[in-house]
Design a protein around this motif. Structure first.
Motif, short mmCIF file in Angstrom:
data_model
loop_
_atom_site.label_atom_id
_atom_site.label_comp_id
_atom_site.label_asym_id
_atom_site.label_seq_id
_atom_site.Cartn_x
_atom_site.Cartn_y
_atom_site.Cartn_z
N ALA A 1 3.89 14.95 7.32
CA ALA A 1 4.29 14.95 5.80
C ALA A 1 3.45 14.03 4.57
CB ALA A 1 5.56 15.30 6.26
N GLU A 2 3.17 12.61 4.94
CA GLU A 2 3.19 11.77 3.93
C GLU A 2 1.62 11.84 3.59
OE1 GLU A 2 5.98 10.27 2.18
OE2 GLU A 2 7.47 10.83 3.07
N ARG A 3 1.31 11.91 4.65
CA ARG A 3 -0.38 12.20 4.67
C ARG A 3 -0.74 13.08 3.23
NH1 ARG A 3 -6.23 12.85 5.89
NH2 ARG A 3 -6.08 15.08 4.83
N GLU A 4 0.18 14.29 3.67
CA GLU A 4 -0.53 15.42 2.79
C GLU A 4 0.44 15.49 1.30
OE1 GLU A 4 -1.99 18.12 4.36
OE2 GLU A 4 -2.02 16.78 5.44
N ARG A 5 1.42 14.28 1.12
CA ARG A 5 2.05 14.47 -0.61
C ARG A 5 0.77 13.01 -1.03
NH1 ARG A 5 5.41 13.26 -2.39
NH2 ARG A 5 5.58 10.38 -1.17
N ILE A 6 0.43 12.46 0.34
CA ILE A 6 -1.22 11.73 -0.70
C ILE A 6 -1.82 13.01 -0.63
CG2 ILE A 6 -2.32 10.10 -0.71
CD1 ILE A 6 -0.17 8.17 1.34
N GLN A 7 -2.63 13.22 -0.51
CA GLN A 7 -3.40 13.67 -0.37
C GLN A 7 -3.60 15.02 -1.35
OE1 GLN A 7 -6.80 14.65 1.27
NE2 GLN A 7 -7.18 15.15 -0.55
N ALA A 8 -2.38 15.58 -1.67
CA ALA A 8 -1.77 16.13 -2.95
C ALA A 8 -2.12 14.91 -4.20
CB ALA A 8 -0.29 16.98 -3.12
N LYS A 9 -1.00 14.04 -4.21
CA LYS A 9 -1.42 12.93 -5.36
C LYS A 9 -3.05 13.10 -5.74
CE LYS A 9 2.03 9.51 -6.52
NZ LYS A 9 2.92 8.86 -6.07
N ILE A 10 -3.99 13.03 -4.24
CA ILE A 10 -4.67 12.54 -4.77
C ILE A 10 -5.79 14.15 -6.00
CG2 ILE A 10 -7.41 12.03 -4.32
CD1 ILE A 10 -5.99 11.11 -2.10
N GLU B 1 0.99 -1.36 0.37
CA GLU B 1 -0.06 -0.17 -0.26
C GLU B 1 1.06 0.87 -0.13
OE1 GLU B 1 -2.93 -0.44 2.99
OE2 GLU B 1 -4.04 1.08 2.35
N MET B 2 2.31 0.93 0.43
CA MET B 2 2.56 2.47 1.04
C MET B 2 3.35 2.84 -0.16
SD MET B 2 2.61 4.30 3.69
CE MET B 2 0.51 3.76 3.97
N PHE B 3 3.94 1.56 -1.14
CA PHE B 3 4.56 1.70 -2.40
C PHE B 3 4.01 2.10 -3.22
CE2 PHE B 3 7.29 -1.74 -1.17
CZ PHE B 3 8.42 -1.12 -0.26
N ALA B 4 2.82 1.74 -3.66
CA ALA B 4 1.77 2.85 -4.44
C ALA B 4 1.55 3.62 -3.71
CB ALA B 4 -0.01 1.35 -4.38
N ALA B 5 1.41 4.77 -3.15
CA ALA B 5 1.48 5.62 -2.78
C ALA B 5 3.27 6.45 -3.04
CB ALA B 5 1.00 5.59 -1.42
N GLY B 6 3.58 5.81 -3.13
CA GLY B 6 5.06 6.65 -3.40
C GLY B 6 5.78 6.50 -2.25
N LEU B 7 5.60 6.05 -1.52
CA LEU B 7 6.99 5.64 -0.28
C LEU B 7 8.16 5.04 -0.86
CD1 LEU B 7 4.39 6.60 1.25
CD2 LEU B 7 5.49 6.65 2.72
N ARG C 1 12.09 5.20 3.09
CA ARG C 1 11.14 6.05 4.24
C ARG C 1 9.80 4.81 5.00
NH1 ARG C 1 11.96 11.51 5.60
NH2 ARG C 1 9.97 12.35 5.12
N ILE C 2 9.79 4.07 4.74
CA ILE C 2 8.86 3.21 5.62
C ILE C 2 9.53 2.50 6.90
CG2 ILE C 2 7.57 0.45 5.68
CD1 ILE C 2 7.30 1.22 2.03
N THR C 3 10.62 2.09 6.51
CA THR C 3 11.22 1.90 7.95
C THR C 3 10.98 3.33 9.32
OG1 THR C 3 13.59 2.67 6.74
CG2 THR C 3 13.03 0.63 6.74
N GLU C 4 11.17 4.55 8.33
CA GLU C 4 11.97 5.55 9.45
C GLU C 4 9.91 5.30 10.33
OE1 GLU C 4 14.86 8.01 7.29
OE2 GLU C 4 12.45 8.55 6.76
N LEU C 5 8.81 5.00 9.00
CA LEU C 5 8.00 4.89 9.43
C LEU C 5 7.32 4.36 10.57
CD1 LEU C 5 5.79 7.11 6.86
CD2 LEU C 5 6.48 8.25 8.62
N LEU C 6 8.19 2.90 10.67
CA LEU C 6 7.06 1.67 11.10
C LEU C 6 6.85 2.06 12.39
CD1 LEU C 6 9.29 -1.59 9.45
CD2 LEU C 6 6.56 -0.66 10.11
#
Lengths: 125, 125
Positions: free
Chosen positions: B95-104, B62-68, B72-77
């Motif tokens: 911050a990642e949440r905002e990135r994904i929202q912008a992408k949407i 899911e995270m890969f599909a969202a562009g992480l 980055r994922i290890t840092e968020l684990l």
DNA sequence: CTTGCCTCTGACGCTGGCGTCAGGTTTTAG
DNA sequence: CTAAAACCTGACGCCAGCGTCAGAGGCAAG
């Protein structure tokens, strides 16, 4: 009967296209190599573009961001810039539309997941 | 006073993880190499996972599909699987949440764009 | 025991959209 | 006229998430 005297449209060079669209010169050359963007050439061999190359390059960027490849974009270009499309092209167009919609839905679900995690980490330090 | 006897959790091998999560065995090994997923080892050297490795791998997808990226994922684990996060991690999460929202939002604009083109090509064969 | 499937560790390959350097020509500003 | 800026054609590099092949070992069934 009206005679359309083609306005002597000012042609621009690659640097202006790149700056106008917010990409690198290298990127614009790449698009030509991929068959996305055909340029005239000056006698000395420099690429010359019409102004509408700028929105076109912006369109390419949009499609790339949506996950389309340059090959796919070339296949869809007739839908974009000409008034004559066949059934196959329109079907491809709709298929891409569906892919993008599905992607949006996936991202939205991911966003909801993240929001749950955020809520937990915020209330439960 | 309660004593928690750890249930003898059945460990699974890499193939079962891969099938369960719908990815390749190679992908699961790759995740370990990137530090995303640590596995125990059997005496003979085979990787052994707990069952919750399967939803975890799904989460990675899911995270890969969202562009992480995997980094980055290890840092968020820590935000994900532990109950203890610091301010920096929560900031990255938002911050990642905002990135994904912008992408949407970008994709939605692209979709609207495409719908216009579809409308034109459909009414104007 | 052997057959067949699963697993292991390297290590190279691939894709796509460019970045970047090399070495040369052209256009433009002063 | 001259120097800087822009342009040209190759051609190699990069990144990330794996695919894929090679060669070797593990494990349950008949």
């Amino acid at each position: 009967m009206t005679v359309t005297v083609s306005a002597p449209e000012r042609l621009i060079r690659i640097g202006e296209v790149a700056r106008g669209a917010g990409v690198s010169v290298r990127a614009v050359r790449y698009y030509e190599q991929q068959g996305l963007l055909i340029a005239e050439r000056s006698p000395s061999g420099q690429r010359l573009y019409r102004q509408d190359a700028i929105p076109l390059v912006r369109f390419f960027q949009e499609m790339f961001a949506a996950g389309l490849t340059s090959r796919r974009i070339t296949e869809l270009l007739p839908c974009w810039d000409s008034g004559h499309t066949d059934a196959e092209q329109r079907a491809m167009l709709r298929a891409e539309r569906e892919r993008i919609q599905a992607k949006i839905d996936d991202l939205q679900a991911t966003l909801d997941h993240l929001d749950e995690v955020i809520a937990i980490t915020d209330t439960h330090p």
